[in-house]
Design a protein around this motif. Structure first.
Motif, PDB file in Angstrom:
ATOM      1  N   LEU A 196       0.891  -1.118   0.139  1.00 48.73           N
ATOM      2  CA  LEU A 196      -0.125  -0.015   0.033  1.00 48.73           C
ATOM      3  C   LEU A 196       0.803   1.302   0.053  1.00 48.73           C
ATOM      4  O   LEU A 196       1.802   1.500   0.842  1.00 48.73           O
ATOM      5  N   TYR A 197       0.853   1.931  -1.115  1.00 47.54           N
ATOM      6  CA  TYR A 197       1.716   3.280  -1.149  1.00 47.54           C
ATOM      7  C   TYR A 197       0.700   4.312  -1.079  1.00 47.54           C
ATOM      8  O   TYR A 197      -0.089   4.650  -1.790  1.00 47.54           O
ATOM      9  N   VAL A 198       0.902   5.165   0.125  1.00 51.63           N
ATOM     10  CA  VAL A 198       0.122   6.318   0.488  1.00 51.63           C
ATOM     11  C   VAL A 198       1.110   7.456   0.183  1.00 51.63           C
ATOM     12  O   VAL A 198       2.115   7.766   0.601  1.00 51.63           O
ATOM     13  N   SER A 199       0.572   8.356  -0.519  1.00 54.35           N
ATOM     14  CA  SER A 199       1.112   9.717  -0.983  1.00 54.35           C
ATOM     15  C   SER A 199       0.241  10.679  -0.701  1.00 54.35           C
ATOM     16  O   SER A 199      -1.052  11.089  -0.885  1.00 54.35           O
ATOM     17  N   GLY A 200       0.863  11.796   0.174  1.00 52.82           N
ATOM     18  CA  GLY A 200       0.189  13.035   0.768  1.00 52.82           C
ATOM     19  C   GLY A 200       0.767  14.219  -0.205  1.00 52.82           C
ATOM     20  O   GLY A 200       0.282  15.238   0.024  1.00 52.82           O
ATOM     21  N   GLU A 201       1.617  13.996  -1.208  1.00 53.87           N
ATOM     22  CA  GLU A 201       1.963  14.987  -2.108  1.00 53.87           C
ATOM     23  C   GLU A 201       1.515  14.934  -3.613  1.00 53.87           C
ATOM     24  O   GLU A 201       1.689  15.682  -4.378  1.00 53.87           O
ATOM     25  N   GLU A 202       1.164  13.566  -3.821  1.00 50.69           N
ATOM     26  CA  GLU A 202       0.566  13.368  -5.350  1.00 50.69           C
ATOM     27  C   GLU A 202      -0.423  12.455  -5.291  1.00 50.69           C
ATOM     28  O   GLU A 202      -0.864  11.934  -4.534  1.00 50.69           O
ATOM     29  N   SER A 203      -1.219  13.077  -6.366  1.00 43.56           N
ATOM     30  CA  SER A 203      -2.258  12.130  -6.799  1.00 43.56           C
ATOM     31  C   SER A 203      -1.888  10.602  -7.369  1.00 43.56           C
ATOM     32  O   SER A 203      -0.803  10.455  -7.683  1.00 43.56           O
ATOM     33  N   ALA A 204      -2.927   9.857  -7.085  1.00 40.56           N
ATOM     34  CA  ALA A 204      -2.727   8.420  -7.775  1.00 40.56           C
ATOM     35  C   ALA A 204      -2.507   8.408  -9.135  1.00 40.56           C
ATOM     36  O   ALA A 204      -1.608   7.654  -9.646  1.00 40.56           O
ATOM     37  N   LYS A 205      -3.158   9.250  -9.968  1.00 36.92           N
ATOM     38  CA  LYS A 205      -2.665   9.868 -11.472  1.00 36.92           C
ATOM     39  C   LYS A 205      -1.229  10.016 -11.615  1.00 36.92           C
ATOM     40  O   LYS A 205      -0.403   9.654 -12.556  1.00 36.92           O
ATOM     41  N   GLN A 206      -0.756  11.131 -10.803  1.00 40.13           N
ATOM     42  CA  GLN A 206       0.754  11.321 -10.914  1.00 40.13           C
ATOM     43  C   GLN A 206       1.409  10.181 -10.617  1.00 40.13           C
ATOM     44  O   GLN A 206       2.455  10.244 -11.230  1.00 40.13           O
ATOM     45  N   ILE A 207       1.172   9.412  -9.468  1.00 40.96           N
ATOM     46  CA  ILE A 207       2.022   8.406  -9.263  1.00 40.96           C
ATOM     47  C   ILE A 207       2.088   7.339 -10.604  1.00 40.96           C
ATOM     48  O   ILE A 207       2.976   6.803 -10.699  1.00 40.96           O
ATOM     49  N   LYS A 208       1.010   7.199 -11.209  1.00 39.19           N
ATOM     50  CA  LYS A 208       1.003   6.100 -12.299  1.00 39.19           C
ATOM     51  C   LYS A 208       1.816   6.893 -13.607  1.00 39.19           C
ATOM     52  O   LYS A 208       2.423   6.122 -14.150  1.00 39.19           O
ATOM     53  N   ILE A 209       1.797   8.048 -13.852  1.00 44.38           N
ATOM     54  CA  ILE A 209       2.520   8.848 -14.661  1.00 44.38           C
ATOM     55  C   ILE A 209       4.045   8.659 -14.402  1.00 44.38           C
ATOM     56  O   ILE A 209       4.916   8.212 -15.153  1.00 44.38           O
ATOM     57  N   ARG A 210       4.272   8.820 -13.044  1.00 46.05           N
ATOM     58  CA  ARG A 210       5.806   8.598 -12.921  1.00 46.05           C
ATOM     59  C   ARG A 210       6.215   7.093 -12.881  1.00 46.05           C
ATOM     60  O   ARG A 210       7.418   6.794 -13.380  1.00 46.05           O
ATOM     61  N   PRO A 263       0.192  -5.795  -9.057  1.00 45.17           N
ATOM     62  CA  PRO A 263      -0.860  -5.782  -8.159  1.00 45.17           C
ATOM     63  C   PRO A 263      -0.742  -4.915  -6.832  1.00 45.17           C
ATOM     64  O   PRO A 263      -0.521  -5.780  -5.726  1.00 45.17           O
ATOM     65  N   MET A 264      -0.594  -3.495  -6.775  1.00 45.19           N
ATOM     66  CA  MET A 264      -0.552  -2.893  -5.647  1.00 45.19           C
ATOM     67  C   MET A 264      -1.277  -1.792  -5.538  1.00 45.19           C
ATOM     68  O   MET A 264      -2.049  -1.532  -6.495  1.00 45.19           O
ATOM     69  N   PHE A 265      -1.306  -1.343  -4.367  1.00 45.87           N
ATOM     70  CA  PHE A 265      -2.473  -0.404  -4.050  1.00 45.87           C
ATOM     71  C   PHE A 265      -1.850   1.115  -3.754  1.00 45.87           C
ATOM     72  O   PHE A 265      -0.905   1.312  -3.226  1.00 45.87           O
ATOM     73  N   VAL A 266      -2.583   2.079  -4.308  1.00 51.68           N
ATOM     74  CA  VAL A 266      -2.066   3.390  -4.231  1.00 51.68           C
ATOM     75  C   VAL A 266      -3.287   4.361  -3.523  1.00 51.68           C
ATOM     76  O   VAL A 266      -4.360   3.991  -4.067  1.00 51.68           O
ATOM     77  N   LEU A 267      -2.814   5.131  -2.684  1.00 46.22           N
ATOM     78  CA  LEU A 267      -3.885   5.880  -1.754  1.00 46.22           C
ATOM     79  C   LEU A 267      -3.281   7.365  -1.918  1.00 46.22           C
ATOM     80  O   LEU A 267      -1.955   7.432  -1.482  1.00 46.22           O
TER      81      LEU A 267
END
Length: 455
Positions: free
Chosen positions: A120-134, A144-148
Motif C-alpha cells: 500500500l503506497y500512501v502519498s500526501g504529495e501526489e495524486s494516484a494519477k501522478q504516481i501512475k505517470i511517474r 497488483p499494488m494499492f495506491v492511496l
C-alpha cells in the motif's frame, strides 16, 4: 468541553514554551518557535497491543525464531537494511528534495509487489494519477499494488485495515496530519503523533513500513529529534543534485549494521545499482597529474577505491582558504599543520582545496595519508605514481598508524589492477597479500612521500 491552549513549539528540536522567543533555548536556533493551538480532549492513546490487555512473560518463554526478511530484489537496499526488510519494522528515509527518495521507494514497492507482497503506497504529495505517470516514465511494469492519495491519518488507518498490506509506504510524514490535533501538518506535534500511531500499526499488525522525512537546511530530518529514536532504522539518501551518483547510508539500524552504504546511479529509468563502485569512481581519473591520489576506504564491509584530489596555490590574502569537500575540514587543517611542522612545507601563504571525486564522503582516519600525499604533491607540483594506492592514519608527530581490514583493501586494489599499495608498517605483519602486488610499509609521513611522489 474541549479546552484550547496556545503554546510555541520549536520546529527544529520540539522545545515547547508558553511564550514566543526569538532564540530557542533547546537548540539555539533563531526564529523557529511557531504558535500551535492544542485541544485537551478525552482521546485515549492505544499501545502496540491495540488496547488489549497483555501480561508480562519471562524472556525465556519468548520465541526467538526470527521472521524471514522480505527480499526487495534491490541488492544495495538489502545491504543497507541488513539483508532485507524485517516485517513490522518502521524505517525512516530522509534526504534533500529531488534526491530520489520517492523514486527509490516506488521502485521498491514494485519490486516487492512482484515478489507477491501486498503493498500500500500512501502519498500526501501526489495524486494516484501522478504516481501512475511517474511509474510509466520509469518503465515499471504495473504489479497488483494499492495506491492511496490521502493525508488524514484516521482515513489512512481505515484503508490499512481494509487492505491489510504486508508493506506500507508513507510519502511523506510531514504531509500527514492527525485530526484531533489542531496544529498544522508538518508541525512537531503532528509529526510526533503521526509517527507514534504508524509505529503502533506497524508493530501490532507486523507491517514493514517506510516513511519519508523531509530535511532541514542543515541536512537533518525535519521535526523533533525523538522521531529518529522512535523508528527502527534511519536511512539518509545523499548525493549532489548535479551528480548522477546517490548514496544510501544507514545512521541507525536495529536489525543490521550502521556502517553499510548502498550506491545507486540516477538514470532515465530511475535508480540503478552500482555493482562495482570503485571502478565507476576511478573511471575518469587523470594520470600524471599533481595532487591526485587513490585511497582504499571501508564503507561497512565493502572496500571502495576513490580518488582524492588536492590543489595548493599561493594566495594574496592574509588568511589562506581551506576548503574540503567529502572529508572533514578540521582533519585537513590538522594534516596541513603536520606537513608544516614535520616536513617543513610553508603552507601558511597557500590556499588549499581538497575534494573526493564522485561525491563520496570519507569519514575514517585511514584516508589521512592520502590527503597528505595529495597536498604535498600539489605543493611540490610533482605527480604521484598512478599505479599506487595509499592507506594510513597520521598522528600529530608525523607517524603513520595502522588501520583495520587491511587485507580487504589490498585485495580490492589488486582486483582493479594497481601495482603497489602503501600501508602502515604495523599492518605488514601477518598480511596475506596477492603475489603480484607490491606492498610497501611506511612508518612516517616522510617515507610515504618519498615512495609515492615522483621526482
Amino acid at each position: 468541553m474541549s479546552k484550547y491552549k496556545t503554546k510555541y513549539a520549536c520546529q527544529e528540536c520540539g522545545y515547547e514554551s508558553p511564550k514566543w522567543m526569538g532564540k530557542c533555548p533547546g537548540c539555539s536556533s533563531w526564529n523557529t518557535l511557531v504558535e500551535e493551538v492544542t485541544v485537551k480532549t478525552a482521546h485515549r492513546h492505544e499501545g502496540m497491543s491495540g488496547g488489549q490487555r497483555q501480561s508480562a512473560i519471562p524472556l525465556t518463554q519468548v520465541a526467538s525464531e526470527e521472521d524471514p526478511r522480505m527480499d526487495t530484489t534491490i541488492g544495495e537496499l538489502n545491504r543497507v537494511l541488513g539483508g532485507g526488510l524485517v516485517p513490522g519494522s518502521l524505517i525512516l528515509v530522509g534526504g534533500d528534495p529531488g534526491i530520489g527518495k520517492s523514486t527509490l521507494l516506488l521502485q521498491t514497492s514494485f519490486a516487492l509487489a512482484h515478489q507477491g507482497a501486498k503493498v500500500l503506497y500512501v502519498s500526501g504529495e501526489e495524486s494516484a494519477k501522478q504516481i501512475k505517470i511517474r511509474a510509466d516514465r520509469l518503465h515499471l511494469q504495473t504489479p497488483p499494488m494499492f495506491v492511496l492519495a490521502e493525508n488524514d491519518l484516521d482515513l489512512i488507518e481505515q484503508h490499512i485495515n481494509q487492505v491489510d498490506p504486508d508493506v506500507l509506504i508513507i510519502d511523506s510524514i510531514q504531509t500527514v496530519f492527525h485530526p484531533t490535533i489542531q496544529s498544522a501538518a508538518g508541525s512537531v506535534a503532528q509529526v510526533r503523533e503521526a509517527t507514534a500511531q504508524l509505529m503502533r500499526i506497524a508493530k501490532g499488525k507486523g507491517i514493514g513500513t517506510f516513511i519519508v522525512g523531509h530535511v532541514t537546511k542543515e541536512g537533518s530530518i525535519a521535526g523533533p529529534r525523538m522521531l529518529e529514536h522512535m523508528v527502527d532504522a534511519v536511512l539518509y539518501f545523499e548525493g549532489e543534485r548535479h551528480n548522477t551518483f546517490r548514496i544510501l547510508r544507514a545512521v541507525k539500524n536495529r536489525f543490521g549494521s550502521t556502517n553499510e552504504i548502498g550506491i545507486f546511479e540516477m538514470k532515465d529509468r530511475g535508480l540503478e545499482e552500482v555493482a562495482n563502485p570503485s571502478e565507476i569512481f576511478l573511471a575518469e581519473r587523470p594520470f600524471g597529474v599533481a595532487g591526485s591520489t587513490v585511497v582504499a576506504s571501508m564503507e561497512g564491509t565493502r572496500p571502495v577505491l576513490v580518488e582524492l584530489q588536492a590543489l595548493v596555490a599561493p594566495t594574496s590574502f592574509v588568511t589562506p582558504r581551506r576548503t574540503a569537500t567529502g572529508v572533514d575540514h578540521q582533519r585537513v587543517a590538522m594534516i596541513m599543520a603536520v606537513l608544516e611542522k614535520r616536513m617543513g612545507m610553508m603552507l601558511q601563504n597557500q590556499d588549499a582545496y581538497v575534494n573526493v571525486a564522485g561525491g563520496v564522503r570519507l569519514d575514517e582516519p585511514a584516508v589521512d595519508l592520502a590527503i597528505a600525499v595529495s597536498i604535498a604533491s600539489s605543493f611540490r607540483d610533482h605527480a604521484t605514481n598512478p599505479h599506487d594506492v595509499v592507506i594510513g592514519e597520521i598522528g600529530l608527530t608525523g607517524e603513520v598508524r595502522g588501520v583495520s581490514r587491511i587485507e580487504q583493501r589490498v585485495r580490492e586494489a589488486h582486483k582493479l589492477g594497481f601495482k603497489r599499495v602503501i600501508i602502515p608498517e604495523k599492518n605488514i605483519r601477518g598480511l596475506d597479500a596477492p603475489a603480484d602486488i607490491q606492498v610497501i610499509g611506511v612508518s612516517n609521513i616522510a617515507d610515504a612521500l618519498n615512495e609515492v611522489i615522483r621526482r
